[in-house]
Design a protein around this motif. Structure first.
Motif, PDB file in Angstrom:
ATOM      1  N   VAL A 114     -90.008 -35.974   1.854  1.00  0.00           N
ATOM      2  CA  VAL A 114     -89.096 -36.600   2.808  1.00  0.00           C
ATOM      3  C   VAL A 114     -88.475 -37.821   2.149  1.00  0.00           C
ATOM      4  O   VAL A 114     -89.162 -38.576   1.460  1.00  0.00           O
ATOM      5  CB  VAL A 114     -89.838 -37.025   4.093  1.00  0.00           C
ATOM      6  N   MET A 115     -87.174 -38.013   2.353  1.00  0.00           N
ATOM      7  CA  MET A 115     -86.508 -39.251   1.931  1.00  0.00           C
ATOM      8  C   MET A 115     -85.611 -39.732   3.057  1.00  0.00           C
ATOM      9  O   MET A 115     -84.872 -38.942   3.659  1.00  0.00           O
ATOM     10  CB  MET A 115     -85.673 -39.053   0.668  1.00  0.00           C
ATOM     11  N   THR A 116     -85.696 -41.016   3.330  1.00  0.00           N
ATOM     12  CA  THR A 116     -84.810 -41.661   4.282  1.00  0.00           C
ATOM     13  C   THR A 116     -84.344 -42.979   3.671  1.00  0.00           C
ATOM     14  O   THR A 116     -84.860 -43.421   2.648  1.00  0.00           O
ATOM     15  CB  THR A 116     -85.517 -41.942   5.622  1.00  0.00           C
ATOM     16  N   VAL A 117     -83.369 -43.596   4.307  1.00  0.00           N
ATOM     17  CA  VAL A 117     -82.889 -44.896   3.839  1.00  0.00           C
ATOM     18  C   VAL A 117     -82.805 -45.851   5.019  1.00  0.00           C
ATOM     19  O   VAL A 117     -82.771 -45.434   6.177  1.00  0.00           O
ATOM     20  CB  VAL A 117     -81.509 -44.805   3.157  1.00  0.00           C
ATOM     21  N   ARG A 118     -82.766 -47.124   4.695  1.00  0.00           N
ATOM     22  CA  ARG A 118     -82.531 -48.142   5.723  1.00  0.00           C
ATOM     23  C   ARG A 118     -81.725 -49.276   5.124  1.00  0.00           C
ATOM     24  O   ARG A 118     -82.027 -49.767   4.051  1.00  0.00           O
ATOM     25  CB  ARG A 118     -83.847 -48.683   6.289  1.00  0.00           C
ATOM     26  N   GLN A 119     -80.695 -49.657   5.847  1.00  0.00           N
ATOM     27  CA  GLN A 119     -79.901 -50.809   5.454  1.00  0.00           C
ATOM     28  C   GLN A 119     -80.651 -52.072   5.867  1.00  0.00           C
ATOM     29  O   GLN A 119     -81.278 -52.120   6.934  1.00  0.00           O
ATOM     30  CB  GLN A 119     -78.541 -50.778   6.166  1.00  0.00           C
ATOM     31  N   THR A 120     -80.655 -53.088   5.052  1.00  0.00           N
ATOM     32  CA  THR A 120     -81.318 -54.340   5.402  1.00  0.00           C
ATOM     33  C   THR A 120     -80.352 -55.513   5.255  1.00  0.00           C
ATOM     34  O   THR A 120     -79.360 -55.436   4.538  1.00  0.00           O
ATOM     35  CB  THR A 120     -82.543 -54.606   4.502  1.00  0.00           C
ATOM     36  N   ARG A 121     -80.700 -56.581   5.955  1.00  0.00           N
ATOM     37  CA  ARG A 121     -79.908 -57.802   5.877  1.00  0.00           C
ATOM     38  C   ARG A 121     -80.690 -58.838   5.077  1.00  0.00           C
ATOM     39  O   ARG A 121     -81.914 -58.808   5.046  1.00  0.00           O
ATOM     40  CB  ARG A 121     -79.622 -58.343   7.273  1.00  0.00           C
ATOM     41  N   PRO A 122     -79.991 -59.777   4.461  1.00  0.00           N
ATOM     42  CA  PRO A 122     -80.698 -60.841   3.740  1.00  0.00           C
ATOM     43  C   PRO A 122     -81.586 -61.639   4.679  1.00  0.00           C
ATOM     44  O   PRO A 122     -81.327 -61.724   5.888  1.00  0.00           O
ATOM     45  CB  PRO A 122     -79.547 -61.707   3.187  1.00  0.00           C
ATOM     46  N   LEU A 123     -82.649 -62.207   4.135  1.00  0.00           N
ATOM     47  CA  LEU A 123     -83.513 -63.070   4.925  1.00  0.00           C
ATOM     48  C   LEU A 123     -82.711 -64.249   5.461  1.00  0.00           C
ATOM     49  O   LEU A 123     -81.811 -64.765   4.787  1.00  0.00           O
ATOM     50  CB  LEU A 123     -84.679 -63.583   4.090  1.00  0.00           C
ATOM     51  N   ALA A 124     -83.055 -64.680   6.665  1.00  0.00           N
ATOM     52  CA  ALA A 124     -82.389 -65.842   7.247  1.00  0.00           C
ATOM     53  C   ALA A 124     -82.620 -67.062   6.353  1.00  0.00           C
ATOM     54  O   ALA A 124     -83.722 -67.250   5.836  1.00  0.00           O
ATOM     55  CB  ALA A 124     -82.920 -66.107   8.647  1.00  0.00           C
ATOM     56  N   PRO A 125     -81.602 -67.893   6.147  1.00  0.00           N
ATOM     57  CA  PRO A 125     -81.748 -69.058   5.268  1.00  0.00           C
ATOM     58  C   PRO A 125     -82.928 -69.942   5.631  1.00  0.00           C
ATOM     59  O   PRO A 125     -83.602 -70.487   4.747  1.00  0.00           O
ATOM     60  CB  PRO A 125     -80.417 -69.795   5.452  1.00  0.00           C
ATOM     61  N   GLU A 126     -83.203 -70.079   6.941  1.00  0.00           N
ATOM     62  CA  GLU A 126     -84.308 -70.953   7.350  1.00  0.00           C
ATOM     63  C   GLU A 126     -85.666 -70.424   6.904  1.00  0.00           C
ATOM     64  O   GLU A 126     -86.607 -71.203   6.713  1.00  0.00           O
ATOM     65  CB  GLU A 126     -84.304 -71.167   8.864  1.00  0.00           C
ATOM     66  N   VAL A 127     -85.785 -69.109   6.716  1.00  0.00           N
ATOM     67  CA  VAL A 127     -87.054 -68.555   6.237  1.00  0.00           C
ATOM     68  C   VAL A 127     -87.328 -69.041   4.815  1.00  0.00           C
ATOM     69  O   VAL A 127     -88.443 -69.447   4.483  1.00  0.00           O
ATOM     70  CB  VAL A 127     -87.037 -67.014   6.294  1.00  0.00           C
ATOM     71  N   LEU A 128     -86.303 -69.014   3.988  1.00  0.00           N
ATOM     72  CA  LEU A 128     -86.465 -69.477   2.611  1.00  0.00           C
ATOM     73  C   LEU A 128     -86.599 -70.993   2.549  1.00  0.00           C
ATOM     74  O   LEU A 128     -87.301 -71.534   1.690  1.00  0.00           O
ATOM     75  CB  LEU A 128     -85.270 -69.023   1.770  1.00  0.00           C
ATOM     76  N   GLU A 129     -85.933 -71.691   3.445  1.00  0.00           N
ATOM     77  CA  GLU A 129     -85.987 -73.155   3.446  1.00  0.00           C
ATOM     78  C   GLU A 129     -87.313 -73.688   3.973  1.00  0.00           C
ATOM     79  O   GLU A 129     -87.809 -74.718   3.501  1.00  0.00           O
ATOM     80  CB  GLU A 129     -84.835 -73.709   4.290  1.00  0.00           C
ATOM     81  N   GLN A 130     -87.891 -72.991   4.956  1.00  0.00           N
ATOM     82  CA  GLN A 130     -89.108 -73.473   5.592  1.00  0.00           C
ATOM     83  C   GLN A 130     -90.366 -72.784   5.080  1.00  0.00           C
ATOM     84  O   GLN A 130     -91.464 -73.315   5.232  1.00  0.00           O
ATOM     85  CB  GLN A 130     -89.013 -73.268   7.113  1.00  0.00           C
ATOM     86  N   GLY A 131     -90.218 -71.612   4.465  1.00  0.00           N
ATOM     87  CA  GLY A 131     -91.385 -70.834   4.074  1.00  0.00           C
ATOM     88  C   GLY A 131     -91.968 -70.109   5.272  1.00  0.00           C
ATOM     89  O   GLY A 131     -91.443 -70.181   6.386  1.00  0.00           O
TER      90      GLY A 131
END
Length: 293
Positions: A114-131
């Protein structure tokens, strides 16, 4: 664009894609999987992911369902049909369909793919800024974590407990207090003297592809590292901590069990390694060995 899935030789509308009720993956979790990230239309570390897929299949004595070149062609086609540019390709191979019996089928059966795909969005900036926050939980999984098996119930339970505690991830801890890995990530710390530490690859952890590549990135960047186990207390006393996975690359950890890591903010080395990793992926689609030379 309607979603398309690949199931045992056929490209089907996602809603119509199905496997047989006696597929051993459905009944026994008798199968393995890979999640291959896609960045700007390119499969990231594709060869390493396929290497691990073959290894996991070999450990379970499941035949490779098709030649590697054919797997690549299917992955490329499923990306094309879904218009995938950033996200991931999910690959799953099970032993196949057979009358329900704990023992392997007496007669050869064709592995199911089986193969499927999923589109993803970049992590929210606050996640990278706050950890992120993590919690620690007892590691109740089986002893062959190096196999990327579809048997993930303990991981799901850990993820749910983390979610209910307001955390992003759970670090799983053995009875001796040593951290193995996250429920779906690898665990890292940066000691007070600036040394990068992550658990060595063995049956105790899944050797993450991002983990493998990030160690090469660290070497190319001149970062001293050590592959060994560490305790929760050592992580709390560390300068930095972070997690890695194909879907998130490098993500700083700033709180463990309600206690801050370092100064409670993402560390400089975590940021540096994340930027270096993404830069190399954007340039080459993988981390090439010659880049570390």
């Amino acid at each position: 664009m309607p979603r398309t899935a690949y199931v045992n030789g056929r490209y089907l509308p996602h809603r119509q894609a199905a496997v047989h009720i006696e597929d051993r993956g459905y009944q026994f979790a008798d199968g393995v999987y890979e999640v291959v990230p896609v960045y700007q239309g390119t499969l990231v570390d594709e060869e390493l992911h396929l290497d691990r897929l073959e290894r996991s299949l070999g450990e379970l004595r499941i035949a490779l369902p098709m030649a590697r070149r054919a797997l690549k062609l299917v992955a490329a086609e499923i990306m094309r049909r879904n218009g995938l540019t950033n996200g991931f390709v999910y690959m799953q191979v099970t032993r196949g369909v057979a009358p329900r019996d704990h023992k392997f089928p007496r007669k050869p059966v064709r592995p199911a793919v089986v193969m499927t795909v999923r589109q993803t969005r970049p992590l929210a900036p606050e996640v990278l800024e706050q950890g992120i926050k993590i919690v620690t939980l007892p590691d109740i999984r089986w002893q062959r974590r190096d196999i990327k098996s579809t048997s993930l119930l303990p991981n799901c339970l850990a993820k749910q407990q983390a979610y209910e505690a307001g955390a992003f991830e759970a670090w799983l801890v053995e009875p001796d207090g040593l951290v193995t890995e996250g429920a779906s990530t690898n665990a890292w710390i940066v000691t007070k003297d600036g040394k990068l530490v992550t658990r060595s690859a063995s049956n105790s952890i899944l050797n993450g592809i991002t983990r493998i590549s990030l160690l090469k990135v660290a070497a190319a960047e001149g970062v001293e590292f050590e592959e060994r186990a560490f305790t929760v207390e050592e992580a709390l006393e560390a300068r930095e901590a972070f997690i890695t996975a194909s879907s998130i690359y490098v993500l700083p950890v700033t709180e463990i069990d309600g206690r801050p890591v370092g100064n409670g903010h993402p560390g400089m080395l975590s940021r540096k390694l994340r930027e270096a990793y993404i830069e190399r992926v954007a340039r080459t689609g993988t981390f090439r060995a010659e880049a570390a030379a």
